[in-house]
Design a protein around this motif. Structure first.
Motif, PDB file in Angstrom:
ATOM      1  N   TYR A  13       0.846  -1.185   0.000  1.00  0.00           N
ATOM      2  CA  TYR A  13       0.000   0.000   0.000  1.00  0.00           C
ATOM      3  C   TYR A  13       0.888   1.244   0.000  1.00  0.00           C
ATOM      4  N   TRP A  15       0.738   5.524   0.103  1.00  0.00           N
ATOM      5  CA  TRP A  15      -0.101   6.676   0.363  1.00  0.00           C
ATOM      6  C   TRP A  15       0.783   7.904   0.461  1.00  0.00           C
ATOM      7  N   THR A  19      -2.278  15.058   1.305  1.00  0.00           N
ATOM      8  CA  THR A  19      -3.301  14.686   0.335  1.00  0.00           C
ATOM      9  C   THR A  19      -3.408  15.716  -0.770  1.00  0.00           C
ATOM     10  N   THR A  25     -10.350  11.426   0.074  1.00  0.00           N
ATOM     11  CA  THR A  25      -9.535  10.988   1.206  1.00  0.00           C
ATOM     12  C   THR A  25     -10.027   9.624   1.675  1.00  0.00           C
ATOM     13  N   LYS A  26      -9.072   8.751   1.974  1.00  0.00           N
ATOM     14  CA  LYS A  26      -9.373   7.416   2.476  1.00  0.00           C
ATOM     15  C   LYS A  26      -8.417   7.099   3.610  1.00  0.00           C
ATOM     16  N   ASP A  27      -8.876   6.250   4.511  1.00  0.00           N
ATOM     17  CA  ASP A  27      -8.017   5.795   5.590  1.00  0.00           C
ATOM     18  C   ASP A  27      -7.028   4.763   5.066  1.00  0.00           C
ATOM     19  N   ARG A  28      -5.929   4.624   5.780  1.00  0.00           N
ATOM     20  CA  ARG A  28      -4.935   3.618   5.427  1.00  0.00           C
ATOM     21  C   ARG A  28      -5.558   2.239   5.609  1.00  0.00           C
ATOM     22  N   PRO A  29      -5.409   1.337   4.621  1.00  0.00           N
ATOM     23  CA  PRO A  29      -6.034   0.010   4.745  1.00  0.00           C
ATOM     24  C   PRO A  29      -5.386  -0.793   5.864  1.00  0.00           C
ATOM     25  N   PRO A  30      -6.174  -1.600   6.566  1.00  0.00           N
ATOM     26  CA  PRO A  30      -5.598  -2.415   7.655  1.00  0.00           C
ATOM     27  C   PRO A  30      -4.759  -3.558   7.105  1.00  0.00           C
TER      28      PRO A  30
END
Length: 107
Positions: A13, A15, A19, A25-30
């Protein structure tokens, strides 16, 4: 197929630190793997900019020409970014010679 199914959520991932105003905007994937699971699987934990390359050969496997196959895999942060497999140009007289030619192709 079992490996692909088990590792489908383990991806690389990327990022941005800041931004871009036009992008949503999206959160960092788990990340589902824990350090304990990585050690149980005997998988190494790679840094985000760590580059790793592996090369292997299959000595005299072509039944027609007796040439060897070379395989090269380049990984960054533990994920494959490039790979290639090809027939070696010269007939290797030993498995060691075939491995050295594969290492030379890997760079």
């Amino acid at each position: 197929l079992k490996y692909l199914n088990e590792t489908k959520t383990d991806g690389i991932y990327y990022w941005r630190a800041t931004t871009h105003p036009d992008l949503p905007t999206k959160d960092r994937p788990p990340i589902t793997s824990t350090l304990t699971e990585l050690f149980v699987d005997k998988r190494k934990e790679y840094g985000p900019m760590e580059l790793n390359a592996q090369a292997d050969s299959d000595w005299a496997n072509c039944p027609r020409t007796r040439r060897s196959y070379t395989g090269v895999c380049v990984r960054m942060a533990g994920g494959t970014i490039a790979y290639k497999t090809r027939l070696q140009e010269v007939v290797a007289l030993s498995s060691t010679e075939a491995e050295l030619m594969a290492a030379n192709e890997a760079g």
